[in-house]
Design a protein around this motif. Structure first.
Motif, mmCIF file in Angstrom:
data_model
loop_
_atom_site.group_PDB
_atom_site.id
_atom_site.type_symbol
_atom_site.label_atom_id
_atom_site.label_comp_id
_atom_site.label_asym_id
_atom_site.label_seq_id
_atom_site.Cartn_x
_atom_site.Cartn_y
_atom_site.Cartn_z
ATOM 1 N N LEU A 82 0.830 -1.210 0.000
ATOM 2 C CA LEU A 82 0.000 0.000 0.000
ATOM 3 C C LEU A 82 0.859 1.252 0.000
ATOM 4 C CD1 LEU A 82 -2.706 -1.139 2.562
ATOM 5 C CD2 LEU A 82 -3.056 -0.750 0.122
ATOM 6 N N ARG A 83 1.985 1.192 0.703
ATOM 7 C CA ARG A 83 2.899 2.332 0.737
ATOM 8 C C ARG A 83 3.480 2.593 -0.651
ATOM 9 N NH1 ARG A 83 5.891 5.042 4.614
ATOM 10 N NH2 ARG A 83 7.933 5.774 3.943
ATOM 11 N N LYS A 84 3.817 1.516 -1.345
ATOM 12 C CA LYS A 84 4.413 1.638 -2.679
ATOM 13 C C LYS A 84 3.428 2.227 -3.683
ATOM 14 C CE LYS A 84 6.737 -1.112 -6.259
ATOM 15 N NZ LYS A 84 7.178 -2.478 -6.657
ATOM 16 N N HIS A 85 2.150 1.866 -3.541
ATOM 17 C CA HIS A 85 1.145 2.295 -4.506
ATOM 18 C C HIS A 85 0.313 3.484 -4.026
ATOM 19 C CE1 HIS A 85 2.002 -1.851 -5.919
ATOM 20 N NE2 HIS A 85 1.796 -1.304 -7.108
ATOM 21 N N ALA A 86 0.746 4.100 -2.920
ATOM 22 C CA ALA A 86 0.017 5.268 -2.419
ATOM 23 C C ALA A 86 0.116 6.421 -3.412
ATOM 24 C CB ALA A 86 0.575 5.694 -1.063
ATOM 25 N N GLU A 87 -0.955 7.206 -3.498
ATOM 26 C CA GLU A 87 -0.952 8.354 -4.402
ATOM 27 C C GLU A 87 0.049 9.398 -3.914
ATOM 28 O OE1 GLU A 87 -4.846 9.899 -4.827
ATOM 29 O OE2 GLU A 87 -5.718 8.010 -5.507
ATOM 30 N N PRO A 88 0.733 10.086 -4.841
ATOM 31 C CA PRO A 88 1.696 11.125 -4.446
ATOM 32 C C PRO A 88 1.029 12.187 -3.570
ATOM 33 C CG PRO A 88 1.877 10.617 -6.792
ATOM 34 C CD PRO A 88 0.656 9.905 -6.292
ATOM 35 N N GLY A 89 1.672 12.476 -2.460
ATOM 36 C CA GLY A 89 1.134 13.485 -1.545
ATOM 37 C C GLY A 89 0.114 12.941 -0.567
ATOM 38 N N GLY A 90 -0.340 11.697 -0.784
ATOM 39 C CA GLY A 90 -1.318 11.095 0.122
ATOM 40 C C GLY A 90 -0.650 10.461 1.324
ATOM 41 N N ALA A 91 -1.468 10.112 2.323
ATOM 42 C CA ALA A 91 -0.931 9.459 3.522
ATOM 43 C C ALA A 91 -0.458 8.062 3.170
ATOM 44 C CB ALA A 91 -2.011 9.400 4.603
ATOM 45 N N ARG A 92 0.713 7.678 3.667
ATOM 46 C CA ARG A 92 1.273 6.361 3.384
ATOM 47 C C ARG A 92 1.424 5.573 4.679
ATOM 48 N NH1 ARG A 92 6.688 7.350 0.108
ATOM 49 N NH2 ARG A 92 6.195 5.366 -0.881
ATOM 50 N N PRO A 93 1.077 4.290 4.648
ATOM 51 C CA PRO A 93 1.263 3.474 5.860
ATOM 52 C C PRO A 93 2.743 3.421 6.232
ATOM 53 C CG PRO A 93 -0.011 2.290 4.175
ATOM 54 C CD PRO A 93 0.573 3.511 3.517
ATOM 55 N N PRO A 94 3.063 3.270 7.514
ATOM 56 C CA PRO A 94 4.469 3.140 7.909
ATOM 57 C C PRO A 94 5.073 1.866 7.332
ATOM 58 C CG PRO A 94 3.014 2.611 9.742
ATOM 59 C CD PRO A 94 2.153 3.177 8.663
ATOM 60 N N ILE A 95 6.411 1.884 7.114
ATOM 61 C CA ILE A 95 7.076 0.698 6.566
ATOM 62 C C ILE A 95 6.821 -0.506 7.468
ATOM 63 C CG2 ILE A 95 9.334 -0.313 6.063
ATOM 64 C CD1 ILE A 95 10.271 2.444 5.206
ATOM 65 N N MET A 96 6.893 -0.310 8.767
ATOM 66 C CA MET A 96 6.659 -1.394 9.727
ATOM 67 C C MET A 96 5.742 -0.852 10.816
ATOM 68 S SD MET A 96 7.394 -4.548 10.561
ATOM 69 C CE MET A 96 8.688 -5.625 11.176
ATOM 70 N N PRO A 97 4.413 -1.152 10.741
ATOM 71 C CA PRO A 97 3.502 -0.643 11.778
ATOM 72 C C PRO A 97 3.983 -1.019 13.169
ATOM 73 C CG PRO A 97 2.268 -1.643 9.973
ATOM 74 C CD PRO A 97 3.722 -1.945 9.724
ATOM 75 N N ALA A 98 3.893 -0.085 14.106
ATOM 76 C CA ALA A 98 4.429 -0.304 15.455
ATOM 77 C C ALA A 98 3.775 -1.502 16.139
ATOM 78 C CB ALA A 98 4.235 0.957 16.295
ATOM 79 N N PHE A 99 2.468 -1.703 15.919
ATOM 80 C CA PHE A 99 1.817 -2.823 16.604
ATOM 81 C C PHE A 99 2.272 -4.166 16.044
ATOM 82 C CE2 PHE A 99 -1.068 -2.065 13.053
ATOM 83 C CZ PHE A 99 -1.572 -3.309 12.718
ATOM 84 N N VAL A 100 2.704 -4.203 14.778
ATOM 85 C CA VAL A 100 3.259 -5.425 14.204
ATOM 86 C C VAL A 100 4.622 -5.720 14.833
ATOM 87 C CG1 VAL A 100 4.068 -6.550 12.092
ATOM 88 C CG2 VAL A 100 1.995 -5.168 12.050
ATOM 89 N N VAL A 101 5.436 -4.663 14.994
ATOM 90 C CA VAL A 101 6.740 -4.815 15.656
ATOM 91 C C VAL A 101 6.541 -5.367 17.066
ATOM 92 C CG1 VAL A 101 8.787 -3.615 16.501
ATOM 93 C CG2 VAL A 101 7.780 -2.947 14.315
ATOM 94 N N ALA A 102 5.592 -4.789 17.799
ATOM 95 C CA ALA A 102 5.328 -5.234 19.171
ATOM 96 C C ALA A 102 4.864 -6.687 19.195
ATOM 97 C CB ALA A 102 4.280 -4.336 19.815
ATOM 98 N N PHE A 103 4.002 -7.069 18.260
ATOM 99 C CA PHE A 103 3.527 -8.450 18.153
ATOM 100 C C PHE A 103 4.702 -9.401 17.969
ATOM 101 C CE2 PHE A 103 2.214 -12.163 15.793
ATOM 102 C CZ PHE A 103 0.954 -12.485 16.253
ATOM 103 N N LEU A 104 5.593 -9.076 17.039
ATOM 104 C CA LEU A 104 6.733 -9.944 16.734
ATOM 105 C C LEU A 104 7.712 -10.016 17.904
ATOM 106 C CD1 LEU A 104 7.370 -8.857 13.031
ATOM 107 C CD2 LEU A 104 6.356 -11.003 13.830
ATOM 108 N N VAL A 105 7.938 -8.885 18.568
ATOM 109 C CA VAL A 105 8.847 -8.856 19.718
ATOM 110 C C VAL A 105 8.296 -9.728 20.849
ATOM 111 C CG1 VAL A 105 9.769 -7.397 21.558
ATOM 112 C CG2 VAL A 105 9.901 -6.629 19.191
ATOM 113 N N LEU A 106 7.021 -9.587 21.130
ATOM 114 C CA LEU A 106 6.412 -10.383 22.203
ATOM 115 C C LEU A 106 6.429 -11.874 21.863
ATOM 116 C CD1 LEU A 106 3.377 -8.112 23.156
ATOM 117 C CD2 LEU A 106 5.393 -8.590 24.543
ATOM 118 N N ALA A 107 6.182 -12.207 20.585
ATOM 119 C CA ALA A 107 6.234 -13.612 20.173
ATOM 120 C C ALA A 107 7.649 -14.169 20.340
ATOM 121 C CB ALA A 107 5.761 -13.755 18.725
ATOM 122 N N ALA A 108 8.653 -13.360 19.993
ATOM 123 C CA ALA A 108 10.054 -13.800 20.137
ATOM 124 C C ALA A 108 10.410 -13.995 21.609
ATOM 125 C CB ALA A 108 10.981 -12.772 19.492
#
Length: 331
Positions: free
Chosen positions: A236-262
């Motif tokens: 979605l970030r790659k195909h976001a329209e120029p000037g539009g809001a782009r999702p973060p490369i790594m959403p913080a809640f995904v990072v937290a999920f992976l850290v807790l799983a590890a």
């Protein structure tokens, strides 16, 4: 002089408190009458739609629908471990993973036949393939802002929860009539029913061993949430329209999920902390879905139409047939 933090807390508290009260009511109905808590939370929240537009409560409801949701999804990571994945065995592990990916791919292919765009197809397909309402809310949080975002999310949560409840009732009857073994039944229930609570209900209605295995398989599906959300955010970030809001490369809640799983895989999370995190996760998700309900207009929800319901039914049937075929093939 009021500090900015205290001022923000004062602004958010009324809306969060209302979302919490709706969550408590939903949990009460679940414990005393067996009604699905997620479904009750969103249905009880929808008549309170006017509160999302009130100045005193709007900010807290929006916070609950977005931030509490991400907290709840992130804390699901404490239930995941490498040992749990290894316990299933490679053939069934591959079946579960491929089943999730195939269902999402199938959803993207058939969306146009039901008059739905790719974003709705991904939202509903991810909910069916991974973990029902929790997956729908996590995926919805990274999709681009659009006019009917809340309506589509609420519709998906309601429909997938109803289908999950029906599956909890009828899938054990189906597995019995097909003469599936205890292990095959556990894999089928855990690999096809949408929500964790309904998987537990279906599995333990047969036997304790089936309940344990079906819950294990279901949690492995939950582990797919983080990588799929991550890949989707990158696309979605790659195909976001120029000037539009782009999702973060790594959403913080995904990072937290992976850290807790590890951390859980390494045995660094005490059992008491895991239990606490599990309770916080459940209540955060319940409050979040209640807030989503409050942000949803019932007349607008009805605009989604019958074809979208049949689309989710088709996705559910595809996943069931795919997993059943894989079980027979592995044999």
């Amino acid at each position: 002089m009021v500090s900015p933090l205290k001022d923000r807390a004062n602004r958010l508290f009324p809306g969060i408190a209302i979302a919490g009260l709706v969550a408590i009511a939903a949990q009460f109905l679940n414990e005393h009458y067996g009604a699905p808590a997620m479904l009750m939370a969103i249905l009880l929240g929808m008549p309170l739609n006017f509160l999302s537009e009130e100045q005193r409560t709007g900010a807290g409801i929006a916070f609950s629908a977005r931030t509490l949701l991400r907290v709840g999804v992130a804390l699901l990571g404490v239930r995941i471990s490498v040992e749990m994945v290894q316990q299933l065995g490679l053939p069934f592990l591959l079946l579960v993973i491929v089943g999730v990916l195939a269902t999402i791919g199938f959803s993207l292919l058939i969306g146009g036949l039901f008059g739905r765009d790719r974003l709705f197809s991904f939202l509903s397909g991810g909910a069916v393939a991974i973990c029902g309402a929790s997956a729908a809310m996590a995926i919805g949080s990274i999709l681009p802002k659009r006019e009917h975002a809340e309506r589509d999310l609420a519709f998906t949560v309601i429909t997938v929860t109803v289908l999950s409840t029906l599956a909890m009732i009828f899938y054990p009857i189906l597995t019995s009539s097909l003469g599936l073994s205890q292990d095959a039944t556990g894999v089928f229930l855990g690999g096809t029913i949408h929500d964790v609570a309904q998987v537990v209900g279906a599995g333990f209605s047969i036997s304790e061993e089936t309940g344990d295995l079906s819950t294990l398989v279901k949690l492995i599906r939950v582990t797919m949430l983080a990588p799929i959300v991550l890949v989707a955010a990158l696309i979605l970030r790659k195909h976001a329209e120029p000037g539009g809001a782009r999702p973060p490369i790594m959403p913080a809640f995904v990072v937290a999920f992976l850290v807790l799983a590890a951390l859980n895989s390494l045995g660094l999370i005490p059992e008491m902390v895991k239990d606490l995190a599990g309770h916080v996760s459940r209540w955060a998700l319940l409050a979040a879905i209640a807030a989503v309900g409050m942000k949803t207009s019932i007349p607008k929800l009805l605009e989604v139409g019958g074809p979208a319901i049949w689309m989710l039914v088709t996705q559910t049937a595809f996943l069931a047939l795919f997993v059943l075929g894989g079980i027979w093939l592995i044999g």
